[in-house]
Design a protein around this motif. Structure first.
Motif, PDB file in Angstrom:
ATOM      1  N   GLU A   1       0.547  -1.097   0.000  1.00 57.18           N
ATOM      2  CA  GLU A   1      -0.081  -0.090  -0.661  1.00 57.18           C
ATOM      3  C   GLU A   1       0.241   1.655   0.275  1.00 57.18           C
ATOM      4  O   GLU A   1       2.095   1.018   0.207  1.00 57.18           O
ATOM      5  CB  GLU A   1      -0.966  -0.230   0.839  1.00 57.18           C
TER       6      GLU A   1
ATOM      7  N   THR B   1      -4.592   3.661   0.310  1.00 55.42           N
ATOM      8  CA  THR B   1      -4.670   2.448  -0.100  1.00 55.42           C
ATOM      9  C   THR B   1      -4.248   2.576  -1.829  1.00 55.42           C
ATOM     10  O   THR B   1      -4.644   3.891  -1.973  1.00 55.42           O
ATOM     11  CB  THR B   1      -5.676   2.130  -0.029  1.00 55.42           C
TER      12      THR B   1
ATOM     13  N   THR C   1      -7.234  -3.272  -6.893  1.00 63.01           N
ATOM     14  CA  THR C   1      -6.507  -3.373  -5.551  1.00 63.01           C
ATOM     15  C   THR C   1      -6.400  -4.834  -5.239  1.00 63.01           C
ATOM     16  O   THR C   1      -6.857  -5.200  -5.153  1.00 63.01           O
ATOM     17  CB  THR C   1      -7.299  -1.900  -4.156  1.00 63.01           C
TER      18      THR C   1
ATOM     19  N   ILE D   1      -2.631  -5.146   4.872  1.00 63.45           N
ATOM     20  CA  ILE D   1      -3.109  -3.827   4.890  1.00 63.45           C
ATOM     21  C   ILE D   1      -3.622  -3.389   5.185  1.00 63.45           C
ATOM     22  O   ILE D   1      -4.336  -4.528   6.311  1.00 63.45           O
ATOM     23  CB  ILE D   1      -3.339  -3.906   3.211  1.00 63.45           C
TER      24      ILE D   1
ATOM     25  N   GLY E   1      -9.052  -0.046   4.193  1.00 61.50           N
ATOM     26  CA  GLY E   1      -9.166   1.268   4.260  1.00 61.50           C
ATOM     27  C   GLY E   1     -10.658   1.985   4.243  1.00 61.50           C
ATOM     28  O   GLY E   1     -11.183   1.157   3.489  1.00 61.50           O
TER      29      GLY E   1
ATOM     30  N   ARG F   1     -11.296   3.291   0.857  1.00 61.40           N
ATOM     31  CA  ARG F   1     -11.055   1.871  -0.425  1.00 61.40           C
ATOM     32  C   ARG F   1     -12.377   1.296  -0.455  1.00 61.40           C
ATOM     33  O   ARG F   1     -12.724   0.667  -1.211  1.00 61.40           O
ATOM     34  CB  ARG F   1     -10.253   1.234   0.095  1.00 61.40           C
TER      35      ARG F   1
END
Ligand code: PDD
Length: 284
Positions: A177, A182, A193, A200, A203, A206
């Motif tokens: 990331e 992100t 993504t 990660i 988000g 996201r």
């Protein structure tokens, strides 16, 4: 005078003090959230507080406030500081105790929050940003929004020294990331993504962008991608609570596609801004 909130009190920032024995300071033993303020209102505060609860539970810090209480005090900070566009930062540490690595027997969490102005709708970076790639040297639980962020501090400093706006972190050439965002690319018209995992942070932006892409009929795939794929992407973008959706036009000095913000990226940025305006519009 800027007002912050510390352990239940609204106080001038200059008077807000925390002990040298706070475990947030000694061990990075704490978690945090950053939520955007748009039109004088918190954006997606409910989603940020769900993630805060998850981060707290993951490191066994007890919850001190309900989501409604957090929202009320964060909104009060926005109002008291006259913030129209910006952010609220909220942190909870395990608290103050004699320095010992294991959890203290009895300790009260330290909680604080502050608000800041930041241009979000008129962000000059919406004209395109540069990324600088760095090895991701973080720990194995990046899904916890931990305040122990030395790896990101070093990554973002390396990016700054290279004249880039954000770091792009990778493990053996596979992107994890951004330094505090992100990472996404567009490949054959599809938005890519990395899938959620311990690798990660989940988000909030996201999630919202995936929803907006679905509404706009933009195909999405959640899979890991490589630095080579970034270099050859039709578009590259980053998202976060305080940058919304930003187009990436250079990576390590190399131009991405034709070096201007990509059309899918800008559609998503516009859709994100429109949603933010709708959600934060004050009813009469
Ligand atoms: N950071 N990944 C990392 C490592 C982050 O630190 C952040 C956010 C994100 C994006 O998450 P969200 O969309 O929920 O903001 C991804 C915040 C903004 C910060 O540390 O300031």
């Amino acid at each position: 005078m800027a007002i912050c909130w510390l352990n239940g009190q609204f106080v001038p920032e200059a008077q807000a003090q925390v002990s040298i024995f706070d475990r947030g300071l000694l061990f990075g033993d704490g978690v945090y959230e950053v939520a955007a303020v748009f039109g004088g209102r918190l954006l997606d505060a409910d989603r940020h507080l769900v993630r805060l609860e998850r981060s707290l539970a993951a490191i066994a810090i007890p919850s001190t406030h309900s989501a409604a209480e957090w929202v009320a005090l964060m909104q009060s900070l926005v109002d008291q500081n006259g913030i129209d566009e910006g952010l609220v930062y909220l942190q909870v540490t395990r608290g103050v105790a004699e320095r010992d690595f294991a959890f203290p027997a009895s300790v009260t969490p330290t909680c604080f929050a502050y608000a800041r102005k930041k241009a979000l709708s008129g962000d000059p970076h919406a004209h395109g940003i540069a990324l600088h790639t760095v090895a991701d040297i973080r720990w194995a639980r990046r899904d916890i929004k931990s305040v122990a962020m030395l790896a990101q501090v070093l990554a973002k400093q390396a990016a700054k020294a290279a004249g880039a706006y954000e770091a792009l972190m990778h493990e053996d050439g596979v992107v994890t990331e951004g330094g505090s965002s992100t990472a996404w690319i567009v490949q054959h018209g599809t938005l890519l993504t990395r899938p959620l995992s311990h690798d990660i942070l989940a988000g909030i932006t996201r999630d919202v962008v995936l929803e907006l892409a679905a509404q706009a009929g933009i195909p999405t795939v959640e899979r890991a991608f490589t630095l080579n794929e970034v270099r050859q992407a039709e578009e590259c973008l980053i998202t976060s609570a305080t940058s919304f959706v930003l187009p990436v036009t250079r990576v390590d000095g190399q131009v991405i596609a034709d070096g201007v913000p990509g059309p899918i990226t800008m559609r998503l940025r516009d859709a994100y801004l429109a949603r933010a305006a709708t959600l934060t519009a004050r009813s009469a």
